[in-house]
Design a protein around this motif. Structure first.
Motif, mmCIF file in Angstrom:
data_model
loop_
_atom_site.group_PDB
_atom_site.id
_atom_site.type_symbol
_atom_site.label_atom_id
_atom_site.label_comp_id
_atom_site.label_asym_id
_atom_site.label_seq_id
_atom_site.Cartn_x
_atom_site.Cartn_y
_atom_site.Cartn_z
ATOM 1 N N HIS A 83 0.847 -1.193 0.000
ATOM 2 C CA HIS A 83 0.000 0.000 0.000
ATOM 3 C C HIS A 83 0.883 1.244 0.000
ATOM 4 O O HIS A 83 2.088 1.161 0.203
ATOM 5 C CB HIS A 83 -0.901 0.004 1.239
ATOM 6 C CG HIS A 83 -0.122 0.078 2.519
ATOM 7 N ND1 HIS A 83 0.593 -0.989 3.022
ATOM 8 C CD2 HIS A 83 0.080 1.109 3.385
ATOM 9 C CE1 HIS A 83 1.196 -0.639 4.149
ATOM 10 N NE2 HIS A 83 0.907 0.642 4.379
ATOM 11 N N TYR A 84 0.269 2.393 -0.199
ATOM 12 C CA TYR A 84 0.980 3.658 -0.066
ATOM 13 C C TYR A 84 0.952 4.083 1.403
ATOM 14 O O TYR A 84 -0.020 3.833 2.121
ATOM 15 C CB TYR A 84 0.313 4.758 -0.889
ATOM 16 C CG TYR A 84 0.184 4.448 -2.351
ATOM 17 C CD1 TYR A 84 1.298 4.436 -3.190
ATOM 18 C CD2 TYR A 84 -1.063 4.171 -2.907
ATOM 19 C CE1 TYR A 84 1.172 4.148 -4.539
ATOM 20 C CE2 TYR A 84 -1.193 3.887 -4.259
ATOM 21 C CZ TYR A 84 -0.077 3.873 -5.059
ATOM 22 O OH TYR A 84 -0.203 3.586 -6.395
ATOM 23 N N GLN A 85 2.003 4.741 1.820
ATOM 24 C CA GLN A 85 2.006 5.291 3.170
ATOM 25 C C GLN A 85 2.921 6.514 3.221
ATOM 26 O O GLN A 85 3.696 6.778 2.313
ATOM 27 C CB GLN A 85 2.477 4.258 4.196
ATOM 28 C CG GLN A 85 3.961 3.921 4.141
ATOM 29 C CD GLN A 85 4.393 3.012 5.287
ATOM 30 O OE1 GLN A 85 3.608 2.234 5.824
ATOM 31 N NE2 GLN A 85 5.656 3.100 5.664
ATOM 32 N N ARG A 86 2.782 7.246 4.309
ATOM 33 C CA ARG A 86 3.647 8.391 4.560
ATOM 34 C C ARG A 86 4.976 7.884 5.116
ATOM 35 O O ARG A 86 5.000 7.013 5.983
ATOM 36 C CB ARG A 86 2.945 9.296 5.578
ATOM 37 C CG ARG A 86 3.691 10.553 5.926
ATOM 38 C CD ARG A 86 2.862 11.387 6.892
ATOM 39 N NE ARG A 86 2.668 10.728 8.172
ATOM 40 C CZ ARG A 86 1.846 11.168 9.129
ATOM 41 N NH1 ARG A 86 1.118 12.244 8.908
ATOM 42 N NH2 ARG A 86 1.735 10.533 10.270
ATOM 43 N N ASP A 87 6.054 8.402 4.609
ATOM 44 C CA ASP A 87 7.391 8.027 5.084
ATOM 45 C C ASP A 87 7.507 8.348 6.582
ATOM 46 O O ASP A 87 7.122 9.449 7.004
ATOM 47 C CB ASP A 87 8.436 8.823 4.301
ATOM 48 C CG ASP A 87 9.851 8.333 4.537
ATOM 49 O OD1 ASP A 87 10.195 8.039 5.697
ATOM 50 O OD2 ASP A 87 10.624 8.278 3.573
ATOM 51 N N PRO A 88 8.028 7.414 7.400
ATOM 52 C CA PRO A 88 8.202 7.697 8.837
ATOM 53 C C PRO A 88 9.031 8.945 9.119
ATOM 54 O O PRO A 88 8.877 9.575 10.162
ATOM 55 C CB PRO A 88 8.910 6.433 9.352
ATOM 56 C CG PRO A 88 8.489 5.362 8.415
ATOM 57 C CD PRO A 88 8.368 6.026 7.074
ATOM 58 N N ASP A 89 9.897 9.315 8.183
ATOM 59 C CA ASP A 89 10.724 10.516 8.358
ATOM 60 C C ASP A 89 9.908 11.805 8.343
ATOM 61 O O ASP A 89 10.395 12.852 8.773
ATOM 62 C CB ASP A 89 11.791 10.597 7.256
ATOM 63 C CG ASP A 89 13.052 9.840 7.631
ATOM 64 O OD1 ASP A 89 13.200 9.485 8.813
ATOM 65 O OD2 ASP A 89 13.878 9.585 6.746
ATOM 66 N N TYR A 90 8.686 11.734 7.831
ATOM 67 C CA TYR A 90 7.868 12.949 7.685
ATOM 68 C C TYR A 90 7.702 13.684 9.017
ATOM 69 O O TYR A 90 8.038 14.869 9.132
ATOM 70 C CB TYR A 90 6.493 12.591 7.117
ATOM 71 C CG TYR A 90 5.505 13.727 7.167
ATOM 72 C CD1 TYR A 90 5.554 14.760 6.237
ATOM 73 C CD2 TYR A 90 4.520 13.781 8.154
ATOM 74 C CE1 TYR A 90 4.660 15.810 6.272
ATOM 75 C CE2 TYR A 90 3.614 14.832 8.207
ATOM 76 C CZ TYR A 90 3.691 15.837 7.262
ATOM 77 O OH TYR A 90 2.795 16.883 7.324
#
Length: 346
Positions: free
Chosen positions: A166-173
């Motif tokens: 799936h798509y997700q937001r990078d944890p670095d965000y």
């Protein structure tokens, strides 16, 4: 008599006028217009900044699956301007809005055929990342856009521990956009969890990290709880510590630490060595539990029964769990702590 006197008078009057002229030229000219312009510019900047931050939350709510990564990048830029001016509660409100913003942005309403094409394309790309797949055109148009813009605005494709690709937001965000402007306790939590979740801990009921990394992460959360007892993320840290203890002493279904804890030889070698190493530490609850783990391996069945409180019918793991006092400090916990830089509601 009259001419010399008049000449002297004219000379004196001329000197006086020159003196007045010089005095006038030495005085600085007032600059009321310039000062007013500078004051007006400062006030306008303050008004513009206030308006920007007031509109920010609405702009975040307006993000949907029709918007571009450029729109996300603009909001993330505005967040960096406004977050330093917010209280912790206001920052957390914006953080919550950012979660919703990315969920809405990454949503794709696929048909069954499009879902199958997406999964096949993602699988093929994982196997052969340099090969362009012919069925790219079969994907939903939003998938085509997101796949082309991976890596922009912290968007990534992931096969997480808890769900399919799936798509997700990078944890670095959150570590880069939010954490620098938050209080120390919240900043440290976000930065540590972001760093840990760059490398997933598990997938498909199998551990993906070595015992050394498991114990390191457990010690991070143990120290965090002691150092920041009033953190707004305290319960999340307690849950993370508990989960990593389970990984260390029990493992997962497809990567168990032991089959039956019969003796030291019945424990995975790398796990046993790491637990021995941890047991030698001082001032650590995890170290005390590691010592008791090693003691349990040396017990006979009678001693184990006594250690478990004389409860019969329990498995070796259940007896060990009681002996270590390995209980969940946050019962009924429902968040996912293994995909982002905070623990997200499921």
């Amino acid at each position: 008599m009259s001419k010399p006197f008049l000449s002297a008078a004219k000379l004196s009057f001329a000197s006086f006028c020159l003196f007045l002229l010089a005095s006038c030229q030495q005085q600085p000219e007032p600059q009321p217009v310039k000062e007013q312009l500078e004051s007006s510019h400062v006030q306008n900047d303050a008004v513009d900044l206030t308006l920007l931050c007031q509109k920010l939350e609405k702009n975040m709510l307006d993000i949907n699956s029709q918007r571009t990564t450029f729109a996300l990048e603009q909001i993330n830029h505005d967040l960096k301007i406004c977050l330093p001016l917010q209280t912790l509660s206001q920052q957390q409100q914006l953080l919550s809005r950012s979660n919703e913003m990315y969920q809405n942005f990454l949503h794709v309403d696929r048909t069954a055929a499009q879902q199958l094409a997406f999964e096949q394309y993602a699988f093929d790309m994982a196997q052969h990342p340099t090969i362009h797949q012919s069925h790219f055109e079969q994907l939903h148009i939003r998938d085509q856009y997101l796949l082309k813009h991976q890596g922009q605005a912290y968007v990534q494709l992931a096969d997480s521990a808890s769900s399919a690709i799936h798509y997700q937001r990078d944890p670095d965000y959150l570590a880069k956009i939010f954490a620098p402007y938050m209080p120390e306790a919240e900043r440290v939590f976000i930065e540590n969890l972001a760093l840990q979740n760059v490398e997933p801990a598990f997938a498909n009921q199998a551990l993906l990290i070595e015992p050394f990394e498991i114990s390191r992460r457990a010690l991070v959360w143990e120290e965090y709880i002691h150092k920041y007892p009033k953190s707004s993320y305290r319960k999340d840290a307690q849950h993370l510590l508990y989960e990593y203890k389970l990984f260390l002493f029990k493992g997962l279904k497809k990567s168990p630490v032991s089959s039956n804890y019969a003796d030291p030889q019945d424990v995975h070698v790398s796990s046993l060595e790491e637990i021995k190493k941890i047991s030698r530490l001082n001032h650590s609850e995890l170290a005390l539990q590691a010592k008791k783990f090693l003691q349990f391996l040396e017990m006979d069945s009678g001693q184990r029964l006594q250690a478990a409180g004389a409860k019969t019918g329990l498995s070796a793991w259940q007896q060990l769990e009681l002996y270590l006092n390995l209980r969940n400090p946050v019962p009924h916990y429902k968040k996912d702590c293994f995909s982002d830089a905070i623990c997200l509601e499921r």
